[in-house]
Design an enzyme around this catalytic site. Structure first.
Site, PDB file in Angstrom:
ATOM      1  N   SER A 103       0.837  -1.203   0.000  1.00 49.52           N
ATOM      2  CA  SER A 103       0.000   0.000   0.000  1.00 49.52           C
ATOM      3  C   SER A 103       0.871   1.252   0.000  1.00 49.52           C
ATOM      4  CB  SER A 103      -0.962   0.002   1.191  1.00 49.52           C
ATOM      5  OG  SER A 103      -0.262  -0.100   2.411  1.00 49.52           O
ATOM      6  N   GLU A 104       2.021   1.198   0.696  1.00 52.89           N
ATOM      7  CA  GLU A 104       3.026   2.262   0.620  1.00 52.89           C
ATOM      8  C   GLU A 104       4.427   1.665   0.690  1.00 52.89           C
ATOM      9  OE1 GLU A 104      -0.483   4.731   1.556  1.00 52.89           O
ATOM     10  OE2 GLU A 104       0.312   2.978   2.590  1.00 52.89           O
ATOM     11  N   THR A 105       5.332   2.277  -0.047  1.00 54.08           N
ATOM     12  CA  THR A 105       6.763   1.986   0.061  1.00 54.08           C
ATOM     13  C   THR A 105       7.456   3.298   0.396  1.00 54.08           C
ATOM     14  OG1 THR A 105       6.699   0.142  -1.506  1.00 54.08           O
ATOM     15  CG2 THR A 105       8.824   1.203  -1.165  1.00 54.08           C
TER      16      THR A 105
END
Length: 293
Positions: free
Chosen positions: A46-48
């Site tokens: 979902s986020e890096t």
């Protein structure tokens, strides 16, 4: 062809396979903005987050969903600082400044119950009214407008990222939601790119105060975020602002519906008429991936 080493950490849990996974790239300065976006897309979390040097803070964090860059991400911040501390690059018992697109924010590293915990002071809470159609919002969430809480308003809130805070009557309503996030932009007429964060006072765990779910904007490339730090901070501020809550600390659970059980601790302090929102969580290492770009 360049390569990127992406560390997978799961935030807001001490159990592998639970919580909210985030990609962490320690050598963020090695990549252009376009390359960071490609890495995030291929990593698929979902986020890096990308850790970079900063001239105005101890370090800079940039956050990318598979679809676009974010100003701030709570769980990726917890994952990044946990990784740096675990690798001996930061020390427990100290506070560090991190540069983000939501501003320069203090992050404290501490130990509790033998584990590293990360506390992020979020941006000052802001709220805007929701003026869209409640029935259309309910339809986009796969519920009816009768599932909404009668006494609390649906509003947009932000401690760095805007999300629609949607109070529900029951845990059952939370469990039965099947969102169609493609409908969100036409329903969220005030802030079409915002995410949606329904919550209820009924909880799975008896030591939790609130239960939440988080549904992403269709532009992000994901549908549901397992455990959301920034939105949990907004929930705490919402309870002070709209719920007249006397307590200053909340344990917020999330992810149970999708097998990603996690908890976020939110604490608020008032000073000079302003509310400070602190989010605390831990993390656990999962795996390392090498991606070609």
């Amino acid at each position: 062809m360049k390569e990127a080493e992406v560390l997978k950490y799961e935030a807001f849990t001490s159990s592998p396979g639970k919580g909210n996974p985030a990609g962490v790239v320690l050598q963020g300065d090695d990549y252009t903005e376009d390359e960071m976006q490609i890495i995030a897309e291929r990593a698929g979390y979902s986020e890096t987050s990308f850790i970079r040097k900063s001239e105005s803070a101890d370090l800079e964090l940039r956050y990318f969903t598979p679809g676009h860059e974010m100003n701030l991400c709570g769980h990726a911040t917890v994952a990044s600082l946990y990784a740096l501390c675990e690798k001996g690059m930061l020390e427990s018992g100290k506070t560090y400044s991190i540069q983000t697109k939501a501003g320069i924010l203090p992050v404290k590293i501490s130990e509790k119950d033998g584990r590293i915990h990360i506390t992020l002071e979020q941006a000052s809470p802001q709220f805007k009214p929701f003026t869209g159609d409640r029935k259309k919002l309910a339809d986009a969430l796969g519920i009816t407008d009768e599932d909404f809480h009668e006494d609390l308003p649906i509003v947009f809130g932000s401690t760095g990222i805007w999300t629609a805070i949607v109070p529900l009557k029951s845990l059952e309503a939370s469990k039965k939601m099947v969102p169609d996030n493609k409908q969100f932009p036409e329903v969220l007429v005030d802030l079409p790119k915002a995410s949606v964060h329904p919550f209820t006072f009924e909880t799975v765990h008896p030591d939790s105060d609130l239960h939440g779910r988080h549904f992403s904007s269709p532009y992000s490339g994901t549908i549901e975020d397992p455990v959301t730090g920034t939105a949990s901070g907004v929930m705490g501020a919402y309870m002070k602002h709209y719920g007249n809550a006397e307590q200053h600390k909340f344990i917020i659970e999330q992810g149970q519906e999708i097998g990603k059980d996690g908890k976020v601790e939110i604490e608020m302090n008032e000073a000079g008429g302003h509310v400070k929102v602190n989010m605390t969580g831990t993390a656990v290492y999962s795996e390392t991936r090498i991606l070609k770009i």
